[in-house]
Design a protein around this motif. Structure first.
Motif, PDB file in Angstrom:
ATOM      1  N   ALA A  61     -82.098  65.847 -49.607  1.00 19.05           N
ATOM      2  CA  ALA A  61     -83.727  65.905 -49.759  1.00 19.05           C
ATOM      3  C   ALA A  61     -84.153  67.302 -49.828  1.00 19.05           C
ATOM      4  N   GLU A  62     -83.642  68.090 -48.691  1.00 21.89           N
ATOM      5  CA  GLU A  62     -84.207  69.618 -48.719  1.00 21.89           C
ATOM      6  C   GLU A  62     -84.046  70.304 -50.005  1.00 21.89           C
ATOM      7  N   GLN A  63     -82.629  70.046 -50.779  1.00 22.41           N
ATOM      8  CA  GLN A  63     -82.679  70.658 -51.994  1.00 22.41           C
ATOM      9  C   GLN A  63     -83.627  70.121 -53.186  1.00 22.41           C
ATOM     10  N   PRO A  78     -87.100  69.662 -53.076  1.00 20.87           N
ATOM     11  CA  PRO A  78     -88.521  69.554 -52.334  1.00 20.87           C
ATOM     12  C   PRO A  78     -89.479  69.009 -53.326  1.00 20.87           C
ATOM     13  N   ASN A  79     -89.366  69.271 -54.554  1.00 22.46           N
ATOM     14  CA  ASN A  79     -90.392  69.023 -55.578  1.00 22.46           C
ATOM     15  C   ASN A  79     -90.343  67.628 -56.115  1.00 22.46           C
ATOM     16  N   TYR A 135     -77.652  62.935 -46.426  1.00 22.54           N
ATOM     17  CA  TYR A 135     -79.143  62.688 -47.283  1.00 22.54           C
ATOM     18  C   TYR A 135     -80.209  63.506 -46.774  1.00 22.54           C
ATOM     19  N   LEU A 136     -80.290  63.996 -45.806  1.00 18.66           N
ATOM     20  CA  LEU A 136     -81.311  65.075 -45.415  1.00 18.66           C
ATOM     21  C   LEU A 136     -81.081  66.403 -45.992  1.00 18.66           C
ATOM     22  N   ALA A 137     -80.007  66.806 -46.201  1.00 18.28           N
ATOM     23  CA  ALA A 137     -79.806  68.024 -46.691  1.00 18.28           C
ATOM     24  C   ALA A 137     -79.913  67.858 -48.292  1.00 18.28           C
ATOM     25  N   GLN A 167     -77.152  62.885 -42.352  1.00 12.93           N
ATOM     26  CA  GLN A 167     -77.404  64.599 -42.256  1.00 12.93           C
ATOM     27  C   GLN A 167     -77.164  64.828 -43.826  1.00 12.93           C
TER      28      GLN A 167
END
Length: 294
Positions: free
Chosen positions: A285-287, A289-290, A281-283, A279
């Motif tokens: 990645a969301e930070q 996005p570009n 790592y997923l958080a 979770q």
């Protein structure tokens, strides 16, 4: 006798300085040493390189050789016995400190001169052995015990190794070679450096990997770096990149004139082994996005 161009052998100009001659010799001695070279004629080339260095490293020998070369001789030219006269130099071959050289070398430096003086009896044959050292031992110097065979018997000596001794350096131990009618020859130690699991060596500079976690690289950190001079603390600025090299001046190989140490950054992302870590790592990645890596 066939003339030998010793400058050509070492790949240096006739105007080369003593340091340039020494540097060229060390490079070629490492390249053609029979213990490390895979070339079929390595042993013969190694002997030729040693002979050329022996002739040019000593100012008086070099002057005598240059005087002959100025007569216009080139590699492979026939040189009559008289072609060696007139220089006014008279070398006792027992003082040359090396053996197994060509007839050309012996005639030029060890034969009769001017008044026809006969050569003195030779010393015993020089012995040569390779002494492999760890990078730390070569860096620090100190005493090393060595064992070798002389006259069918094993001898053991304690040898002082200078700090910062480079690979290919020769250490001559007077009177430790084979015994001859005019005394013993010398033992020549050729320094080798063992591969190191942590450092790579480039001249007198050392390099090692510096592993960083992604957050250390992104945010900056203060991390320990191991060098030959001990473990040091190094500040990493925010936004460090993989492959970036950070220099620690004067912390490389050697004591009196040390090189530098380079810490090359490598970024290692730990494996996500729990749901919480996944979770995280997923958080992350969301930070970003570009972010484009490919």
């Amino acid at each position: 006798m066939k003339f030998k161009d010793y400058y050509e052998v070492l790949g240096v100009k006739e105007s080369a300085s003593a340091d340039e001659i020494k540097s060229a010799y060390r490079k070629l001695a490492r390249k053609y040493h029979p213990d490390v070279s895979k070339e079929t004629d390595a042993e013969e080339r190694f002997k030729t390189v040693n002979e050329a260095y022996e002739a040019l490293r000593d100012p008086e020998k070099r002057q005598a050789y240059d005087q002959l070369k100025r007569q216009g001789y080139r590699t492979g030219d026939d040189v009559p016995a008289g072609g060696f006269g007139g220089g006014g130099y008279d070398f006792d071959p027992s003082d040359m400190g090396s053996g197994g050289f060509s007839d050309f070398f012996e005639q030029l430096f060890g034969g009769a001169r001017g008044g026809g003086r006969r050569s003195a009896p030779r010393k015993g044959r020089d012995l040569e052995m390779r002494l492999n050292l760890s990078l730390e031992a070569a860096h620090q110097g100190g005493k090393q015990r060595i064992s070798f065979m002389r006259g069918g018997e094993q001898k053991t000596l304690e040898v002082k190794i200078p700090a910062g001794v480079p690979e290919g350096q020769q250490i001559r131990l007077s009177g430790q070679g084979e015994v001859g009618p005019n005394g013993a020859g010398d033992l020549i130690l050729v320094i080798g450096l063992e591969p190191h699991p942590y450092y790579t060596l480039d001249g007198r500079n050392t390099q090692s990997k510096l592993m960083l976690a992604p957050w250390e690289a992104a945010l900056g950190a203060e991390v320990p770096v191991q060098t030959l001079h001990g473990t040091l603390s190094l500040k990493i600025g925010a936004g460090a990149r993989a492959g970036q090299k950070l220099r620690l001046k004067g912390k490389g190989f050697g004591v009196e004139q040390p090189g530098d140490h380079f810490a090359q950054i490598d970024i290692q992302a730990p494996a996500a082994e729990t749901d919480a870590q996944r979770q995280a790592y997923l958080a992350l990645a969301e930070q970003f996005p570009n972010l484009k890596l490919r």
